[in-house]
Design an enzyme around this catalytic site. Structure first.
Site, short mmCIF file in Angstrom:
data_model
loop_
_atom_site.label_atom_id
_atom_site.label_comp_id
_atom_site.label_asym_id
_atom_site.label_seq_id
_atom_site.Cartn_x
_atom_site.Cartn_y
_atom_site.Cartn_z
N SER A 263 -15.68 12.11 6.13
CA SER A 263 -15.89 12.20 4.91
C SER A 263 -14.69 12.36 4.03
O SER A 263 -13.72 12.70 4.41
CB SER A 263 -17.09 13.30 4.29
OG SER A 263 -16.39 14.57 4.57
N LYS A 264 -14.78 12.44 2.58
CA LYS A 264 -13.68 12.78 2.15
C LYS A 264 -13.10 13.92 2.30
O LYS A 264 -11.85 14.43 2.11
CB LYS A 264 -14.04 12.87 0.35
CG LYS A 264 -13.53 11.56 -0.28
CD LYS A 264 -13.63 11.77 -1.76
CE LYS A 264 -13.11 10.70 -2.53
NZ LYS A 264 -13.64 10.50 -3.86
#
Ligand code: GLU
Length: 511
Positions: A263-264
């Site tokens: 994810s980010k």
């Protein structure tokens, strides 16, 4: 000359954000595949979801492609800041192809493979709510499938809002071969009468995507595996038109260190952020190439040509690829050391400027902002050379060498005393060192020469290395950890070394 010109691959990004690592991997694999086979590499922009459109995202994509040197044969490109298009199968921006989708939806309606749906949002929301309560997967119930021709004509006349849905065949096994995953089977009872054309008249991703892939004669589709669930729908659409589907290859997921989808938070940030963090373009691309592929050997560092030569879908892994930042640091270090000293310095200078250590006065002239002295590119090159074999990211350079810039160092004098030494010995050592520095002529003031002299002095006076080399290093760098003392002395030059040593001696004596 191209030897296999019928190979045509595309990337089909949506301008919904900045280019991320995952996007760049898809781009790179398509590029490598196309170039390996002398095929055609196409960029097509899928911008039909107007609600997710991010201004500037298309420009960011085109700049990233250019920056990465991933040249393509067809598609939009930036021409003096303006978007232009090249290639015979355009337009390459879906919002400019609406008439094409209109024409094709008519074909599907005429073939009775699609139908108008006038259900209101409220009805669909209620339906979903009910399905949720009943523990059923959300699915359109097909109410409008059964509208008569007259009812449809009537509603269209009344200008009732509508979507057009795909008429999903009932209980049919859809099978397709994914080059990476093998055969994938889905039963249509698990699929929805999905929307092809939205209320705003724009096609959905599925519809526009397959029409364009067909019309643009795409032979192979390589994309992230989040699209795998869409592929059975695409296969059915190809069938409805009587078209042959391209070859599909879904690329493995990129995972974080805990083997979860990245994810980010784990670093799936924009490519720009990586560059800003001091990764070299070629290192980043090399690293990204290895996220799911290797040539089947131990090789980890590849030139672009080697990648093109060795890339094959046979060596793309099925299993998720772990995004290992440590490895990226390592690869970046390898690339940094592969730069010439001049190139390395050129890469470092923007970081020194933004850390406010130097200003660029043009013409290879710079100012040391801390002393206001004029310095040259070669001076900076000497400073940077201290760290060329040590740093792994360019943004480490400013911290690593900032001690060379000030005239004097703020020093805690007790730090000058080696742990196995004492104050008097250290003062004595600093005095001996000063004598050596004073008598070494400017043009012999090199790391090698100083090392020779200083080691002689240590032997001659029966001192320990730590008694002398530790305070020398601390006096010159102000740090407990730094490059070696001779190296630093050679780089700082006679005047600065003398000043720093005198300053250290004074401080310690007054202690
Ligand atoms: N528009 C899709 C994306 O944003 C394209 C997926 C595909 O390659 O089919 O990635």
């Amino acid at each position: 000359m191209p030897t296999n010109t019928n190979i045509r691959v595309r990337i089909a990004p949506s301008p919904t954000g900045y280019v991320h690592i995952g996007n760049l991997r898809t781009i790179l694999y398509n590029y490598l595949f196309a170039r390996h086979q002398d095929g055609t590499f196409i960029v097509r922009i899928e911008d039909t979801d107007r609600t997710r459109f991010v201004p500037g995202a298309l420009e960011d994509l085109l700049q990233t492609l250019e920056w990465a040197g991933l040249d393509y044969d067809e598609g939009p490109y930036l021409d003096n800041g303006k978007i232009n298009q090249k290639g015979d199968y355009g337009p390459y921006v879906q919002s400019e192809r609406l008439d094409i989708y209109q024409k094709h939806i008519k074909t599907l309606l005429a073939k009775n493979k699609a139908y108008y749906c006038f259900c209101s949002k409220e009805r669909l929301d209620d339906l979903r709510e009910q399905q949720k309560k009943d523990n059923l997967p959300p699915k359109y119930d097909g109410l409008c499938r059964h509208l008569s021709k007259d009812e449809v004509t009537q509603k269209l006349k009344q200008k009732a809002p509508f979507v057009i849905r795909f008429k999903m065949p009932e209980e049919k096994e859809v099978v397709f071969e994914d080059t990476i995953r093998g055969a994938i089977k889905v039963n249509t009872k698990d699929l929805d009468d999905f929307v092809l054309v939205k209320t705003d008249g724009f096609p959905t991703y599925h519809f526009a995507n397959i029409i364009d892939d067909h019309l643009m004669k795409i032979t192979h589709i390589m994309r992230g595996d989040e699209w795998i669930a869409s592929t059975p729908k695409h296969v059915l659409l190809y069938e409805s038109f009587g078209w042959q589907a391209p070859v599909f290859a879904h690329l493995p997921q990129i995972l974080n260190n805990n083997k979860k989808k990245m994810s980010k938070r784990d670093g799936d940030v924009s490519v720009k952020d990586f560059i800003q963090a001091g990764f070299l373009k070629d290192a980043l691309i090399n690293f990204i190439a290895l996220l799911g592929w290797n040539a089947g050997t131990e090789q980890e560092v590849y030139t672009r040509d080697e990648m093109i030569k060795q890339f094959s879908l046979d060596n793309v892994h099925k299993k998720g690829a772990v995004f290992d930042l440590e490895k990226l640091d390592w690869i970046n270090g390898v690339y940094l050391r592969g730069l010439s000293d001049d190139q390395f310095t050129t890469e470092c200078i923007p970081y020194l400027i933004s850390a406010e250590l130097v200003t660029d006065e043009s013409d290879n002239k710079y100012t040391n902002r801390l002393t206001k002295e004029k310095i040259t590119f070669n001076d900076i090159k000497r400073y940077c050379s201290l760290e060329k074999n040590r740093i792994r990211r360019l943004n480490e350079i400013s911290d690593a060498i900032k001690f060379v810039f000030p005239a004097k160092l703020d020093l805690d004098p007790t730090m000058l005393i080696f742990k196995k030494s004492d104050k008097d010995t250290t003062i004595q050592a600093l005095q001996y060192l000063l004598e050596i520095l004073i008598k070494t002529p400017e043009d012999h003031f090199t790391a090698d020469q100083l090392e020779k002299e200083i080691r002689n002095m240590i032997d001659h006076n029966n001192l320990q290395n730590g008694d002398v080399l530790w305070p020398l290093r601390v006096a010159l760098s102000g740090r407990e950890k730094s490059p070696g003392p001779f190296e630093i002395a050679g780089v700082l030059g006679k005047t600065k070394c003398l000043n720093r040593l005198k300053h250290a001696l004074l401080n310690l004596s007054q202690q």
